[in-house]
Structures are given as structure tokens and as C-alpha cells.
Design a protein around this motif. Structure first.
Motif, PDB file in Angstrom:
ATOM      1  N   ALA A 120       0.874  -1.170   0.000  1.00 23.89           N
ATOM      2  CA  ALA A 120       0.000   0.000   0.000  1.00 23.89           C
ATOM      3  C   ALA A 120       0.912   1.222   0.000  1.00 23.89           C
ATOM      4  O   ALA A 120       1.773   1.370   0.865  1.00 23.89           O
ATOM      5  N   TYR A 121       0.731   2.099  -0.984  1.00 21.72           N
ATOM      6  CA  TYR A 121       1.612   3.257  -1.152  1.00 21.72           C
ATOM      7  C   TYR A 121       0.784   4.524  -1.295  1.00 21.72           C
ATOM      8  O   TYR A 121      -0.132   4.597  -2.119  1.00 21.72           O
ATOM      9  N   SER A 122       1.103   5.526  -0.486  1.00 23.28           N
ATOM     10  CA  SER A 122       0.457   6.833  -0.579  1.00 23.28           C
ATOM     11  C   SER A 122       1.481   7.847  -1.077  1.00 23.28           C
ATOM     12  O   SER A 122       2.471   8.110  -0.389  1.00 23.28           O
TER      13      SER A 122
ATOM     14  N   HIS B 280      14.011  -4.224  -3.617  1.00 18.48           N
ATOM     15  CA  HIS B 280      14.493  -3.203  -4.554  1.00 18.48           C
ATOM     16  C   HIS B 280      13.337  -2.694  -5.410  1.00 18.48           C
ATOM     17  O   HIS B 280      13.233  -1.482  -5.668  1.00 18.48           O
ATOM     18  N   ALA B 281      12.485  -3.612  -5.872  1.00 18.38           N
ATOM     19  CA  ALA B 281      11.332  -3.192  -6.670  1.00 18.38           C
ATOM     20  C   ALA B 281      10.400  -2.304  -5.852  1.00 18.38           C
ATOM     21  O   ALA B 281       9.843  -1.326  -6.364  1.00 18.38           O
ATOM     22  N   LEU B 282      10.242  -2.633  -4.569  1.00 22.62           N
ATOM     23  CA  LEU B 282       9.396  -1.824  -3.697  1.00 22.62           C
ATOM     24  C   LEU B 282       9.966  -0.416  -3.553  1.00 22.62           C
ATOM     25  O   LEU B 282       9.246   0.582  -3.670  1.00 22.62           O
TER      26      LEU B 282
ATOM     27  N   GLU C 205       3.399   0.554   3.132  1.00 25.95           N
ATOM     28  CA  GLU C 205       3.346  -0.590   4.050  1.00 25.95           C
ATOM     29  C   GLU C 205       3.368  -1.864   3.213  1.00 25.95           C
ATOM     30  O   GLU C 205       2.685  -1.961   2.186  1.00 25.95           O
ATOM     31  N   LEU C 206       4.184  -2.831   3.644  1.00 30.73           N
ATOM     32  CA  LEU C 206       4.266  -4.127   2.972  1.00 30.73           C
ATOM     33  C   LEU C 206       3.493  -5.159   3.777  1.00 30.73           C
ATOM     34  O   LEU C 206       3.632  -5.239   4.995  1.00 30.73           O
TER      35      LEU C 206
ATOM     36  N   SER D 180       4.436  -6.323   7.885  1.00 34.48           N
ATOM     37  CA  SER D 180       5.892  -6.492   7.998  1.00 34.48           C
ATOM     38  C   SER D 180       6.283  -7.970   7.921  1.00 34.48           C
ATOM     39  O   SER D 180       6.867  -8.527   8.863  1.00 34.48           O
ATOM     40  N   PRO D 181       5.963  -8.646   6.809  1.00 34.13           N
ATOM     41  CA  PRO D 181       6.286 -10.072   6.708  1.00 34.13           C
ATOM     42  C   PRO D 181       7.795 -10.317   6.720  1.00 34.13           C
ATOM     43  O   PRO D 181       8.596  -9.465   6.320  1.00 34.13           O
ATOM     44  N   ARG D 182       8.158 -11.468   7.205  1.00 33.84           N
ATOM     45  CA  ARG D 182       9.564 -11.865   7.327  1.00 33.84           C
ATOM     46  C   ARG D 182      10.241 -11.841   5.957  1.00 33.84           C
ATOM     47  O   ARG D 182       9.736 -12.363   4.979  1.00 33.84           O
TER      48      ARG D 182
END
Length: 287
Positions: free
Chosen positions: A157-159, A274-276, A240-241, A262-264
Motif C-alpha cells: 500500500a503506497y500513498s 528493490h522493486a518496492l 506498508e508491505l 511487515s512479513p519476514r
């Protein structure tokens, strides 16, 4: 997610004081009646974006606008957990169903046990801890070697800066996780039932092309339900990932098991990270 149809298996939550919730995600509508008609769901897109709206509130948090994003209405066929009653009383009386008991304070597949009834699950709880009690997906699809498995999909989720919108992305290189021991019918042991350990990339799965759009559709349904609760801070960009886990039944229908913040992450996840960063730092080069 209460009142949703074929999204998450019937679930209870238990508070630290021992208080049980009502039956959640049971396929009941708001009046408590079983959902009978096929629901509208949403095919996945690369981005489900809420339109910008509202005025900036200096230094304060502002709720995002109502309304769906960039989604297309479609329909699933009828899916259901076989022979599952829709009311709480019948479920609690049924001793033929298996339930996962999850300690919500623990992660990475720990703190999970399997019970053969709601009553057995109830007797295993400790006052002071919080739990999720979730019906097992049965019959569950097994992999080619007879193991139970789950599918992990990553959601961001990106704002963007100076915006009240939220953009949602999924990353195609997720994971297949599977149990430690091939499935033995009727087993209640952890190693047969809990799909924790990474086994292979999601894109290597022979059902990937069929199932990945279904995962996106189910995720879009969740976002439709929770979007009014999401809060955006106007003064800075944020992201948020999440890790989204699905269990597949033998009709190849994906059931949402859980969503983790916040997954492991491990060394092999570096390309995704890197893509994120490339996504959220669009005007800067990721090192």
C-alpha cells in the motif's frame, strides 16, 4: 470481513479476557441469514487507486475518500466449504470439523495448534492471550507430492506525497510454503497441517497463471471492505508491505487465511525489496 462470501473461512477471535467474538466470515449477510446469491467480486489490476479528494489538514491525519479504485466487476462461480453449517450453534456442536487455533502474539507459524472441535479449541486457550480460531479449508488441494501448502502473495500500500490516495500493488514473485510432512488424513499434528516453510517460487507453480488473478480478486475484495478505515498522512509519502496467505481448495478456489504486516524477509527477497523502493522512491535511484 463479516458477511463476505467465499473469502475467508468461518472465524472467531478471542480477547485476552476470554471474550469470544461472534462468528465472522461465515457467509451470512448483515441480518444473519445465509448469503444465497453470487456476490460481485473484482478482477485484479496492477493498481487499485482511490481518487484524491478532500482538503489538506495541516499536521493532522485525514481519512481517505470513499469509493472504489480501478477495478472491474466480475463473478466467481459458487464456492463453499463442503457441508459447513452457517450458524454458530451448529458449528460449535459439530465434532467432525478441524479448527486452527492461532496465538495472535506469535508469528512464523509458531503458536498454532489444530483442534477437532470448537469445544476442544476453547479448552486449549489461556486467559491473557489473544487468539484467532479458524475453520480448516477442507478438502484442501495438495501439491504433487501430497503435502499441504499455502500461497504467499506480497501486497504494497503506497500513498504518494501530497495526496490522499492509496495505490495498491501485488508482487508476482511470491512463495509456495508447505507443511513439513506429507498429509495424513485426520491428523491434528502441527507438522502435517501448518504450511510454514518456503518451498518454491509462486511463479514456478503449474497453476500460477490460473490462480494469480484469483488472488488479486480476493485481495481487491478485502480492500473494498477496509478502505474507509485507512488513514493517510498528507505531509509525507508512506508505504506498508503486507504478506497475504491463501489456502486452495480442491475446486481451485483461494481462501484467505491471514494478512500479516511487515512479513519476514530473507536474502532471496532482495529483488522484491528493490522493486518496492523503486516504486516508492520514483525520483531517486535505489542503491
Amino acid at each position: 470481513l463479516n458477511g463476505t462470501y467465499a473469502l475467508m473461512p468461518p472465524t472467531f477471535t478471542v480477547e485476552a479476557d476470554g471474550t469470544w467474538s461472534g462468528l465472522l466470515c461465515s457467509g451470512l449477510d448483515e441480518t444473519g441469514r445465509p448469503v444465497e446469491s453470487l456476490p460481485t467480486v473484482f478482477e485484479s489490476t496492477e493498481r487499485a487507486k482511490r481518487a484524491d479528494a478532500g482538503e489538506e489538514k495541516g499536521g493532522e491525519e485525514a481519512e481517505g475518500p470513499e469509493g472504489a479504485g480501478d477495478v472491474v466487476a466480475s463473478f466467481f462461480g459458487k464456492h463453499f466449504l463442503m457441508d459447513v453449517p452457517t450458524d454458530r450453534e451448529s458449528l460449535e456442536a459439530d465434532e467432525t470439523k478441524r479448527w486452527f487455533v492461532k496465538d495472535s502474539t506469535r508469528n512464523y507459524g509458531t503458536g498454532i495448534m489444530v483442534a477437532k472441535s470448537v469445544e476442544e479449541a476453547r479448552s486449549s486457550l489461556k486467559v491473557g492471550d489473544k487468539y484467532v480460531i479458524q475453520l480448516a479449508v477442507e478438502p484442501q488441494l495438495l501439491d504433487g507430492e501430497g503435502y499441504k501448502f499455502a500461497c504467499r502473495v506480497y501486497l504494497v500500500a503506497y500513498s504518494p506525497p501530497n495526496s490522499l490516495s492509496i495505490e495498491f500493488y501485488t508482487y508476482p514473485e511470491g512463495w509456495i510454503t508447505r507443511a513439513q510432512t506429507p498429509w495424513a488424513p485426520g491428523s491434528l499434528e502441527w507438522q502435517f497441517n501448518v504450511s510454514r516453510d518456503r518451498h518454491s517460487r509462486l511463479t514456478e507453480w503449474d497453476l500460477y497463471d490460473e490462480m494469480y488473478p484469483k488472488f488479486g480478486a480476493q485481495i481487491a475484495r478485502v480492500l473494498q471492505r477496509v478502505q474507509k478505515k485507512l488513514v493517510v498522512k498528507m505531509e509525507r509519502p508512506s508505504f506498508e508491505l503486507f504478506g497475504v496467505d491463501f489456502i486452495i481448495d480442491t475446486e481451485r478456489h483461494p481462501w484467505l487465511a491471514e494478512i500479516n504486516r511487515s512479513p519476514r524477509q530473507l536474502e532471496e527477497d532482495k529483488p522484491m525489496l528493490h522493486a518496492l523502493l523503486d516504486l516508492v522512491m520514483r525520483e531517486q535511484e535505489t542503491p
